[in-house]
Design an enzyme around this catalytic site. Structure first.
Site: not given
Ligand code: BG6
Length: 503
Positions: A188-189, A251
Site C-alpha cells: 500500500d504505497h 490507503h
C-alpha cells in the site's frame, strides 16, 4: 530501515508488468533513488517481464528514456549506466508456462551466475489483480518460488487486493496454498510516505501526546485524501472500482489504523500489524441502515480546475455515459473500543476536488467556557493537530492566543512544522522504503491477510447497499469543489464541519 542495515541483501528484482506505467513512473525512479543513496548492493539485478517481445537492449533503451524523464536529477549518466548493466528482459504470454516461465528460469540462472548473485528473488506484480494467482502459481510450478538453501523468495502484490471480501479471501487462499504468509508483501504505497511513517514516531516517540490521545480529550478525527486529478486514462479500471474500493479499505484505513492503534510492544512487523488489525476489527460494521445514513457517495460533474474547464466523469474516456460509479466517498466510522468510544472518525476521498490535499485532523474538545463567558462561541478556539500528508508534508498545532491589547480577546494561531524546512527536500517516490524493506525481509509496512479481509468486511455492506440502490442524483458535485452537499450534511448533523484547506 534502521541505521544499522545500510544495504539490501544481494538479490534479483523480477518485475511482472515491466513495460507498464507503474514501472516507469515509480519503480525505476525508486530504485534509482535507492542506488543513489547507497542502499542497493553491487550484486543486484532487475529482470523485467512483460507481454511485449523485446530484446534486453530495447528494454534498456526504454529504461534510459524513462529514467531521464522520471528520475530525480533527470537521471545521472553514471548511475544510469550502473542500472543498464544490471537490467534484463524477457517477454511473452503470461498464460503460457511452457515458454515464458522456462525462459525466465534460464535468464535468472544466467544472471545469478554471471553477476555472483545468490538466488534471492523478489517478484513485483505490477499486473492486473486477476493475474496475481495464476502468475504466482506458474512461478512456483517452475521451481522459482520455493525458499531453499538459505535463499529467499518474496512476492509483492500491488493493490487492489481483491474486489470485495469474497474475492480477497479467495486470493488469499489461493496464494497461501503455495506460499507462506511471510513471503507475501501486499503493498500500500501510502505506507511509503514519510509523514505516514512519521505518525508512529510522532505518537510513540513523544510523551506529550499519548495521555491526551483518547476520548477524554479528542472530539473527533477527520481523514481527507482529496485529489485534483480526474480518472485520467484509467477509466476502464476505475469505472468498475469506484472511490470506495480504490481508496478506503487500503490507503484511508492505513491512516485510520496508525492514528487509532494502541502502542505496539515493539516495531517488529507483527507487533505493529497486530495493533492495526485490532482497530480494523473494532470498526463497527455498517448495517444497511448505517450504509444509507453514514456513507456518502458522489460523482463529479464538469467544472473548473486551476481555471481550466474539465469534463464530467461520465464524459471521461472508457467511462459509461450513464455510469453510477462514485468518484467521491465520505464515511462516518465508529471505533468500538475504550480509547475511541463516541469519537467519530470522518473519512473522505474524492477526485476532481478543489485542491490536492491529504491530511489527518485531530480535533480536540472545547476548553470549559468559564473564563470566556462573554466571547461568542464561534470565536472560541479549539485545539487541533493537523498532520499534512501531501502535497506539503508537516504538522500544525492550532491553538488560541490573546490578541495584544487592553482587553482580553482571543485569536487563533498555528504552530507549524514543515518537513522540507527542517530536513531539506528528499527525492522520493514513496516506493523506496517499501522496496528496500522487502529486500531486507521487513514486512511491517505491508498488509497481512487478516488486515485485508477485515478492511473488506467493513466496506462490503456499503458496496452491497449501493449496488442495490443506484444513485439518483449523479453527478452531484462540481469539479473543483469540496464534494457533494450530503457530505457536509453528514458532519452538520453532528454539529461539526469539514476542515477544508484553501485551494
Ligand atoms: C492509487 C489510486 O492507489 O492512489 C488512485 O488507485 C489514486 O486512484 C492514487 O489517484 C493516489 O495516490 P497519491 O500518492 O497520489 O495520493
Amino acid at each position: 530501515m534502521t541505521e544499522s542495515q545500510k544495504t539490501a541483501d544481494p538479490c534479483v528484482m523480477v518485475i511482472f508488468g515491466a513495460t507498464g506505467d507503474l514501472t516507469k513512473r515509480k519503480l525505476f525512479p525508486a530504485l534509482y533513488n535507492l542506488a543513489n543513496d547507497g542502499y542497493l548492493p553491487e550484486n543486484f539485478a532487475i529482470v523485467g517481464v512483460g507481454r511485449q517481445e523485446l530484446e534486453t537492449t530495447e528494454f534498456r533503451d526504454q529504461m534510459i528514456q524513462n529514467l531521464k524523464e522520471f528520475a530525480g536529477e533527470n537521471g545521472n549518466e553514471e548511475r544510469i549506466k550502473w542500472f543498464c548493466g544490471r537490467t534484463f528482459y524477457t517477454g511473452g504470454d503470461f498464460d503460457d508456462d511452457k515458454k515464458l516461465f522456462k525462459d525466465l528460469k534460464e535468464l535468472l540462472a544466467e544472471v545469478c551466475t554471471s553477476m555472483s548473485i545468490p538466488e534471492n528473488f523478489f517478484y513485483y506484480m505490477a499486473i492486473p489483480p486477476n493475474l496475481f494467482a495464476n502468475v504466482t502459481a506458474k512461478i512456483v510450478k517452475n521451481g522459482l518460488g520455493k525458499e531453499e538453501n538459505g535463499h529467499w523468495r518474496r512476492f509483492i502484490y500491488e493493490k487492489p487486493f481483491g474486489h470485495d471480501l469474497e474475492s480477497a479471501k479467495r486470493l488469499n487462499t489461493d496464494l497461501l496454498k503455495i506460499l507462506k504468509e511471510r513471503q507475501i508483501y501486499r503493498i500500500d504505497h501510502y505506507l511509503g510516505k514519510e509523514t505516514v511513517q512519521n505518525l508512529l514516531v510522532f505518537r510513540f516517540g513523544n510523551s506529550i501526546w499519548e495521555p491526551i490521545w483518547n476520548r477524554n480529550y479528542i472530539d473527533h478525527v477527520q481523514v481527507t485524501v482529496a485529489e485534483k486529478l480526474g480518472v485520467e486514462q484509467r477509466g476502464g479500471y476505475y469505472d468498475s472500482a469506484g472511490a470506495l474500493r480504490d481508496m478506503i479499505p487500503n490507503h484511508i484505513f492505513q491512516l485510520v489504523t496508525l492514528t487509532a492503534m494502541e502502542p505496539p510492544v515493539s516495531f517488529e512487523a507483527d507487533s505493529v500489524r497486530d495493533e492495526q488489525a485490532k482497530i480494523l476489527q473494532a470498526i463497527k460494521s455498517f448495517s444497511p441502515e448505517d450504509a444509507l445514513h453514514n456513507a456518502i457517495r458522489g460523482q463529479y460533474d464538469s467544472g473548473e480546475i486551476d481555471g481550466k474547464p474539465v469534463p464530467a466523469y461520465r464524459s471521461e474516456e472508457k467511462v459509461s455515459p450513464a455510469s453510477a460509479t462514485e468518484t467521491y466517498t465520505a464515511l462516518k466510522l465508529s471505533i468500538d473500543n475504550w480509547r475511541w468510544a463516541d469519537v467519530p472518525f470522518y473519512v473522505r476521498t474524492g477526485k476532481r476536488m478543489a485542491t490536492r490535499h491529504s491530511s489527518i485532523v485531530i480535533q480536540f474538545k472545547r476548553a470549559p467556557f468559564v473564563l470566556f463567558r462573554d466571547t461568542p462561541v464561534e470565536r472560541l478556539t479549539t485545539n487541533r493537530i493537523e498532520i499534512h500528508i501531501q502535497p506539503d508534508e508537516g504538522i500544525t498545532l492550532h491553538f488560541g492566543a490573546k490578541v495584544p491589547g487592553p482587553i482580553v480577546k482571543m485569536g487563533a494561531v498555528d504552530m507549524d512544522f514543515n518537513y522540507v524546512d527542517h530536513f531539506g527536500k528528499q527525492l522520493s517516490t514513496g516506493y523506496e522504503r517499501l522496496l528496500f524493506d522487502c529486500m531486507i525481509g521487513d514486512a511491517t509496512l505491508f498488509q497481512r491477510a487478516d488486515m485485508v479481509e477485515a478492511s473488506w468486511s467493513i466496506v462490503t455492506p456499503i458496496l452491497d447497499v449501493w449496488s442495490a440502490i443506484p444513485p439518483r442524483n449523479f453527478p452531484n458535485y462540481r469539479s473543483g469543489s469540496w464534494g457533494p452537499k450530503e457530505a457536509d450534511d453528514l458532519l452538520a448533523a453532528d454539529g461539526r464541519i469539514w476542515k477544508n484547506t484553501e485551494a
